[in-house]
Design a protein around this motif. Sequence first.
Motif, PDB file in Angstrom:
ATOM      1  N   ARG A   1       0.466  -1.355   0.146  1.00 55.01           N
ATOM      2  CA  ARG A   1      -0.020   0.211  -0.245  1.00 55.01           C
ATOM      3  C   ARG A   1       0.991   1.564   0.101  1.00 55.01           C
ATOM      4  NH1 ARG A   1      -3.493  -1.644  -2.162  1.00 55.01           N
ATOM      5  NH2 ARG A   1      -4.816   0.205  -1.770  1.00 55.01           N
ATOM      6  N   GLU A   2       2.323   0.943   0.131  1.00 53.78           N
ATOM      7  CA  GLU A   2       3.315   2.542  -0.541  1.00 53.78           C
ATOM      8  C   GLU A   2       2.658   3.027  -1.303  1.00 53.78           C
ATOM      9  OE1 GLU A   2       4.435  -0.437   0.210  1.00 53.78           O
ATOM     10  OE2 GLU A   2       5.173  -0.571   2.467  1.00 53.78           O
ATOM     11  N   LYS A   3       2.874   4.619  -1.494  1.00 47.44           N
ATOM     12  CA  LYS A   3       2.674   4.978  -2.673  1.00 47.44           C
ATOM     13  C   LYS A   3       3.275   5.163  -4.094  1.00 47.44           C
ATOM     14  CE  LYS A   3       1.119   8.951  -0.224  1.00 47.44           C
ATOM     15  NZ  LYS A   3       0.562  10.703  -0.108  1.00 47.44           N
ATOM     16  N   VAL A   4       2.901   5.347  -4.887  1.00 46.85           N
ATOM     17  CA  VAL A   4       3.504   4.517  -5.797  1.00 46.85           C
ATOM     18  C   VAL A   4       4.364   6.039  -6.767  1.00 46.85           C
ATOM     19  CG1 VAL A   4       3.756   3.311  -8.229  1.00 46.85           C
ATOM     20  CG2 VAL A   4       2.506   2.708  -6.428  1.00 46.85           C
TER      21      VAL A   4
ATOM     22  N   VAL B   1      -3.584   1.402 -14.595  1.00 48.20           N
ATOM     23  CA  VAL B   1      -3.000   0.635 -14.948  1.00 48.20           C
ATOM     24  C   VAL B   1      -1.331  -0.344 -14.650  1.00 48.20           C
ATOM     25  CG1 VAL B   1      -2.921  -1.439 -17.120  1.00 48.20           C
ATOM     26  CG2 VAL B   1      -5.090   0.296 -16.524  1.00 48.20           C
ATOM     27  N   PHE B   2      -0.567   1.042 -14.842  1.00 46.43           N
ATOM     28  CA  PHE B   2       0.274   1.036 -15.057  1.00 46.43           C
ATOM     29  C   PHE B   2       1.218   1.185 -13.255  1.00 46.43           C
ATOM     30  CE2 PHE B   2       0.757   3.648 -19.386  1.00 46.43           C
ATOM     31  CZ  PHE B   2       0.839   2.236 -18.951  1.00 46.43           C
ATOM     32  N   VAL B   3       0.767   1.525 -12.575  1.00 47.82           N
ATOM     33  CA  VAL B   3       0.126   1.578 -10.951  1.00 47.82           C
ATOM     34  C   VAL B   3       0.372   0.742 -10.182  1.00 47.82           C
ATOM     35  CG1 VAL B   3      -0.862   2.757  -8.689  1.00 47.82           C
ATOM     36  CG2 VAL B   3      -0.001   4.442 -10.747  1.00 47.82           C
ATOM     37  N   ASP B   4      -1.274  -0.112 -11.002  1.00 48.82           N
ATOM     38  CA  ASP B   4      -1.435  -1.652 -10.253  1.00 48.82           C
ATOM     39  C   ASP B   4      -0.163  -2.434 -10.843  1.00 48.82           C
ATOM     40  OD1 ASP B   4      -3.482  -0.580  -8.749  1.00 48.82           O
ATOM     41  OD2 ASP B   4      -5.167  -1.183 -10.686  1.00 48.82           O
ATOM     42  N   LEU B   5       0.317  -2.454 -12.266  1.00 48.81           N
ATOM     43  CA  LEU B   5       1.274  -2.991 -12.953  1.00 48.81           C
ATOM     44  C   LEU B   5       2.708  -2.970 -12.233  1.00 48.81           C
ATOM     45  CD1 LEU B   5       2.300  -4.935 -15.006  1.00 48.81           C
ATOM     46  CD2 LEU B   5       2.820  -3.236 -16.318  1.00 48.81           C
ATOM     47  N   PHE B   6       2.558  -2.113 -11.314  1.00 48.41           N
ATOM     48  CA  PHE B   6       4.233  -1.011 -10.430  1.00 48.41           C
ATOM     49  C   PHE B   6       4.070  -2.071  -9.488  1.00 48.41           C
ATOM     50  CE2 PHE B   6       6.642   0.458  -7.662  1.00 48.41           C
ATOM     51  CZ  PHE B   6       7.912   1.375  -8.882  1.00 48.41           C
ATOM     52  N   ARG B   7       2.699  -2.203  -9.053  1.00 45.29           N
ATOM     53  CA  ARG B   7       2.413  -3.021  -7.395  1.00 45.29           C
ATOM     54  C   ARG B   7       2.973  -4.151  -7.577  1.00 45.29           C
ATOM     55  NH1 ARG B   7      -2.093   0.971  -5.476  1.00 45.29           N
ATOM     56  NH2 ARG B   7      -1.352   2.467  -4.076  1.00 45.29           N
TER      57      ARG B   7
ATOM     58  N   LEU C   1      -4.147  13.654 -11.513  1.00 44.05           N
ATOM     59  CA  LEU C   1      -3.310  12.328 -11.265  1.00 44.05           C
ATOM     60  C   LEU C   1      -4.005  12.278  -9.107  1.00 44.05           C
ATOM     61  CD1 LEU C   1      -0.654  11.601 -13.299  1.00 44.05           C
ATOM     62  CD2 LEU C   1      -2.582  10.217 -12.839  1.00 44.05           C
ATOM     63  N   ALA C   2      -3.824  13.485  -9.155  1.00 45.74           N
ATOM     64  CA  ALA C   2      -4.706  13.439  -7.552  1.00 45.74           C
ATOM     65  C   ALA C   2      -5.066  12.248  -6.455  1.00 45.74           C
ATOM     66  CB  ALA C   2      -4.439  15.258  -6.696  1.00 45.74           C
ATOM     67  N   PRO C   3      -6.559  12.119  -7.110  1.00 48.09           N
ATOM     68  CA  PRO C   3      -7.318  11.253  -6.642  1.00 48.09           C
ATOM     69  C   PRO C   3      -6.357  10.764  -6.422  1.00 48.09           C
ATOM     70  CG  PRO C   3      -8.478  12.807  -8.082  1.00 48.09           C
ATOM     71  CD  PRO C   3      -7.168  13.318  -8.392  1.00 48.09           C
ATOM     72  N   LEU C   4      -5.420   9.432  -7.179  1.00 44.71           N
ATOM     73  CA  LEU C   4      -4.982   8.333  -7.256  1.00 44.71           C
ATOM     74  C   LEU C   4      -3.699   8.232  -6.093  1.00 44.71           C
ATOM     75  CD1 LEU C   4      -3.465   7.980 -10.593  1.00 44.71           C
ATOM     76  CD2 LEU C   4      -5.495   6.780 -10.273  1.00 44.71           C
ATOM     77  N   GLY C   5      -3.681   9.691  -4.840  1.00 40.83           N
ATOM     78  CA  GLY C   5      -2.979   8.708  -4.067  1.00 40.83           C
ATOM     79  C   GLY C   5      -2.072   8.260  -4.305  1.00 40.83           C
ATOM     80  N   GLN C   6      -0.892   8.604  -5.067  1.00 42.26           N
ATOM     81  CA  GLN C   6       0.638   8.447  -5.607  1.00 42.26           C
ATOM     82  C   GLN C   6       1.108   9.265  -5.128  1.00 42.26           C
ATOM     83  OE1 GLN C   6       0.293   5.106  -5.862  1.00 42.26           O
ATOM     84  NE2 GLN C   6      -1.275   4.704  -5.477  1.00 42.26           N
TER      85      GLN C   6
END
Length: 559
Positions: A7-10, A126-132, A29-34
Amino acid sequence: MSAQLPREKVPILLVDDQPEGLMALEATLAPLGQQIVVARSGREALRQLLNQDFAVVLLDIVMPGMDGFETAQLIREREKSRNTPILFLTALSRGEVPEFRAYAVGAVDYLLKPYEPDILRSKVSVFVDLFRKTEMLRRQAEALREAQRREHERELAEAHQRLEVERSRWREELLRKEMETGRNQQRWLEAVLTTLPSPLALLEPGTGHILFANRAAQSLADGALVYPEARRLNTELVFTDSEGKQLPDESLPAARAARGELLSGVPVEWRRGEQRGAALAFSSRLPPMHGRPETALLALLDVTALHVTERNLQRAVHVRDDFLSMASHELRTPLTSLKVHVQGALRAAHRRGEEPLPVAQYVAKLETLEHNVSRLALLVDNLLDISRIHTGRLDFELAEVDLAAVVRDVASRFSEEASSAGCTLSVRAENPVVGRWDYSRVDQVVTNLLANALKYGAGAPVELAVSEEASHATLEVRDGGIGVREQDRYRIFERFERAVPHEHYSGFGLGLWLVHEIVTGLGGSVTVESPPGQGALFRVLLPWSREPQATEWRKVAQG
């Protein structure tokens, strides 16, 4: 175990030279919370990529200095950021965007400004999920590796413990094998020392007790040089020093070595009846080592054969001296006669007022001179043949030779000498007997055999006969003289050997030896038969043709 995404910020990298563009992106992109990281140029974006990895790079195409394409190209060239997703953003119209170039430099997609915020957030999500997920897999892999490492360490600890147990067992086994190897090496060394041709013994200092004696030491003088009991059993065995003085037991090499004396070539000789022997004694002290006490080492060098060789050399020197004495006597006789006749002729030539001698007397004197010169030439030729045979260079000139003609010619030359010796000379060689031989050497063989027959058969008939067989020609020379004893029938063909004393018969003792060497060189043989009281018959067999071999002469000469 359920896999949960971290759950760390990406981190997301935004690259745009326009501040308002960056603000719009951050707000979108702020709503993504990254974690949002901004860069205002391509170079600043590259520096950010050196510090950390990003889930996606939103890259503006049109920038001063280094545009988006160049920046993307450099990102792809770096190994660590090669797979980082790049999303191009541009205010160019769709027809103005070089799509092929965008994809060629590794872009996964591009959006035209103004973009739809939901679409942008959807693509970035999508790329955030992939990174995680990638990060989760990495951490799981690390956790797996850590678990494997701990398991491996545990297994290593157990293996180490088992290894220590095995090592302890191996050390015990190795010690046992080393002890066995030591015993085997000792047995092997004793076997080697036993088979050595040099006599060798190990003795206990002080007592002289024999710890080891090889086979050669046990057989040398029946072991009496080493074992006292062997000396007591061989009562006829006498030990002496090099001067012939008898040695008591305490002066023998074994007793001296046991007392600690260091012997270096001390001679000791022994005899028992007609048997003789000699040895040189060497000894040393072996200090304590490898758990063994101090030991005396005795080595003996058997020089019996050297003593025999020395006696043979002394005999050869004696034979040489006798030969030189005979040679001087044999050469002096015709020289003295020549000198007397030459001096007489000179005196007669210088007399004045006297009538000259008749021609017949001059002819007689010249014939005497010619006889003595021929005798000298024969003696010199024999001496030269000795040198040639010794060096393996006795020459042969092979040609067609009539043995019968050679025998008749030699017999004719010896007619006066035969008459002077009181021998009737008969020849049976009417028919030609032709072979491939050396004329002068065959003549030399017949001459020496006939001269030998007239010398030792004076006053008795001498017969020469030539015959032929399928494989060889035969020459026989028979005399009615003193004959040859059976024990001398081989010795007379050796150099300088004679069956009778020199005082009774003149000569070098070379004639029959030369006959043997020449006939052997031509591939034939010569033998003698001598029935008691019936003189001697020498028989020569010559093969019809054979090339003489120089190696045979060398072997004969060296023998």
